[in-house]
Design a protein around this motif. Structure first.
Motif, mmCIF file in Angstrom:
data_model
loop_
_atom_site.group_PDB
_atom_site.id
_atom_site.type_symbol
_atom_site.label_atom_id
_atom_site.label_comp_id
_atom_site.label_asym_id
_atom_site.label_seq_id
_atom_site.Cartn_x
_atom_site.Cartn_y
_atom_site.Cartn_z
ATOM 1 N N SER A 48 0.825 -1.202 0.000
ATOM 2 C CA SER A 48 0.000 0.000 0.000
ATOM 3 C C SER A 48 0.863 1.258 0.000
ATOM 4 N N VAL A 49 1.860 1.291 0.844
ATOM 5 C CA VAL A 49 2.735 2.466 0.950
ATOM 6 C C VAL A 49 3.483 2.726 -0.353
ATOM 7 N N VAL A 50 4.128 1.698 -0.884
ATOM 8 C CA VAL A 50 4.935 1.923 -2.090
ATOM 9 C C VAL A 50 4.070 2.184 -3.309
ATOM 10 N N THR A 51 2.841 1.652 -3.332
ATOM 11 C CA THR A 51 1.930 1.944 -4.440
ATOM 12 C C THR A 51 1.511 3.405 -4.406
ATOM 13 N N THR A 52 1.138 3.889 -3.214
ATOM 14 C CA THR A 52 0.762 5.298 -3.081
ATOM 15 C C THR A 52 1.951 6.202 -3.409
ATOM 16 N N LEU A 53 3.119 5.837 -2.938
ATOM 17 C CA LEU A 53 4.332 6.607 -3.214
ATOM 18 C C LEU A 53 4.601 6.703 -4.717
ATOM 19 N N THR A 54 4.564 5.574 -5.389
ATOM 20 C CA THR A 54 4.850 5.551 -6.824
ATOM 21 C C THR A 54 3.771 6.282 -7.617
ATOM 22 N N ALA A 55 2.518 6.110 -7.227
ATOM 23 C CA ALA A 55 1.431 6.826 -7.909
ATOM 24 C C ALA A 55 1.561 8.330 -7.676
ATOM 25 N N GLY A 56 1.998 8.721 -6.490
ATOM 26 C CA GLY A 56 2.204 10.142 -6.210
ATOM 27 C C GLY A 56 3.314 10.733 -7.048
ATOM 28 N N VAL A 57 4.395 9.997 -7.186
ATOM 29 C CA VAL A 57 5.494 10.464 -8.035
ATOM 30 C C VAL A 57 5.009 10.578 -9.482
ATOM 31 N N ALA A 58 4.207 9.611 -9.932
ATOM 32 C CA ALA A 58 3.668 9.672 -11.294
ATOM 33 C C ALA A 58 2.793 10.907 -11.468
ATOM 34 N N ALA A 59 1.977 11.207 -10.451
ATOM 35 C CA ALA A 59 1.064 12.352 -10.538
ATOM 36 C C ALA A 59 1.811 13.683 -10.539
ATOM 37 N N TYR A 60 2.852 13.798 -9.733
ATOM 38 C CA TYR A 60 3.552 15.082 -9.590
ATOM 39 C C TYR A 60 4.723 15.259 -10.567
ATOM 40 N N GLU A 61 5.399 14.155 -10.895
ATOM 41 C CA GLU A 61 6.599 14.252 -11.730
ATOM 42 C C GLU A 61 6.402 13.694 -13.134
ATOM 43 N N GLY A 62 5.391 12.861 -13.318
ATOM 44 C CA GLY A 62 5.145 12.227 -14.615
ATOM 45 C C GLY A 62 5.820 10.875 -14.711
ATOM 46 N N SER A 64 7.447 9.679 -17.134
ATOM 47 C CA SER A 64 8.704 9.680 -17.884
ATOM 48 C C SER A 64 9.872 10.233 -17.068
ATOM 49 N N SER A 65 9.616 10.601 -15.812
ATOM 50 C CA SER A 65 10.689 11.165 -14.991
ATOM 51 C C SER A 65 11.576 10.068 -14.416
ATOM 52 N N PRO A 66 12.859 10.371 -14.224
ATOM 53 C CA PRO A 66 13.766 9.405 -13.581
ATOM 54 C C PRO A 66 13.301 9.028 -12.172
ATOM 55 N N LEU A 67 12.704 9.969 -11.467
ATOM 56 C CA LEU A 67 12.220 9.688 -10.117
ATOM 57 C C LEU A 67 11.114 8.634 -10.124
ATOM 58 N N PHE A 68 10.241 8.675 -11.134
ATOM 59 C CA PHE A 68 9.204 7.650 -11.245
ATOM 60 C C PHE A 68 9.835 6.287 -11.497
ATOM 61 N N GLY A 69 10.799 6.225 -12.394
ATOM 62 C CA GLY A 69 11.480 4.956 -12.677
ATOM 63 C C GLY A 69 12.135 4.387 -11.439
ATOM 64 N N LEU A 70 12.805 5.229 -10.685
ATOM 65 C CA LEU A 70 13.445 4.805 -9.442
ATOM 66 C C LEU A 70 12.403 4.303 -8.445
ATOM 67 N N SER A 71 11.327 5.068 -8.284
ATOM 68 C CA SER A 71 10.272 4.696 -7.348
ATOM 69 C C SER A 71 9.629 3.368 -7.742
ATOM 70 N N LEU A 72 9.393 3.170 -9.030
ATOM 71 C CA LEU A 72 8.778 1.936 -9.508
ATOM 72 C C LEU A 72 9.667 0.717 -9.238
ATOM 73 N N VAL A 73 10.950 0.846 -9.549
ATOM 74 C CA VAL A 73 11.879 -0.269 -9.341
ATOM 75 C C VAL A 73 11.991 -0.615 -7.856
ATOM 76 N N ILE A 74 12.148 0.385 -7.013
ATOM 77 C CA ILE A 74 12.247 0.136 -5.569
ATOM 78 C C ILE A 74 10.948 -0.452 -5.039
ATOM 79 N N SER A 75 9.811 0.031 -5.525
ATOM 80 C CA SER A 75 8.518 -0.488 -5.088
ATOM 81 C C SER A 75 8.345 -1.958 -5.460
ATOM 82 N N LEU A 76 8.681 -2.303 -6.691
ATOM 83 C CA LEU A 76 8.568 -3.702 -7.114
ATOM 84 C C LEU A 76 9.484 -4.603 -6.296
#
Length: 140
Positions: A48-62, A64-76
Motif C-alpha cells: 500500500s505504501v509503495v503503491t501510493t508513493l509511486t502513484a504520487g510520483v507519477a502524478a507530480y513528476e510524470g 517519464s521522470s527518472p524519479l518515477f522509474g526509481l520509485s517503480l523499481v524500488i517499489s517492485l
C-alpha cells in the motif's frame, strides 16, 4: 515540510494497519485490536505504501521522470521481498514453533513462540495495491 506524496504514503500505511483487525474479523479469525501494530496480513501495508508513493510520483513528476522509474523499481523490489523472503521467514517460524511444541511434550523446555505472520501472500499484496491506488486517487 513533508510533501503531499509523503503524507499520502503515511495515510496509506495507517489505513492498511487499521484495516487488518477488521479483515481478520471478516475472515473469521476474530477481532484483535493489536493486529494494527503487527506485520503481515490483509492488506499489505508494505504494498500500500509503495503503491501510493509511486502513484504520487507519477502524478507530480510524470511517468517519464527518472524519479518515477526509481520509485517503480524500488517499489517492485519491496513488494517481491514482502512476498518472497519475508513469507519464507514466516513459514520457517511456523515449522520451528511446531518443533518446539513437540519438544515441550517430553522435556521442560521454555521458549518464546516465534512470530509467524511476517510476510504477505499475493492476495494480501493485491489488497495493499488496491488500497494504495485508492489512497493515491483520493489524495492526488
Amino acid at each position: 515540510m513533508i510533501h503531499e506524496i509523503g503524507i499520502g504514503a503515511l495515510v496509506s500505511a495507517v489505513a492498511a494497519q487499521v484495516l487488518k483487525p477488521f479483515m481478520d474479523l471478516i475472515q473469521g479469525k476474530g477481532f484483535n485490536f493489536f493486529r494494527m501494530l503487527d506485520t503481515g496480513g490483509m492488506p499489505s501495508s508494505h504494498t500500500s505504501v509503495v503503491t501510493t508513493l509511486t502513484a504520487g510520483v507519477a502524478a507530480y513528476e510524470g511517468v517519464s521522470s527518472p524519479l518515477f522509474g526509481l520509485s517503480l523499481v524500488i517499489s517492485l523490489y519491496f513488494i517481491f521481498e514482502a512476498t518472497g523472503l519475508r513469507q519464507e521467514v514466516g513459514n520457517q517460524a511456523r515449522v520451528l514453533n511446531e518443533i518446539v511444541d513437540k519438544v515441550r511434550e517430553t522435556h521442560h523446555f521454555n521458549a518464546e513462540e516465534l512470530h509467524e505472520l511476517i510476510g504477505h501472500t499475493w492476495a494480501e499484496v493485491t489488497g495493499g495495491f488496491a488500497l494504495g491506488l485508492l489512497v493515491a486517487w483520493l489524495m492526488f
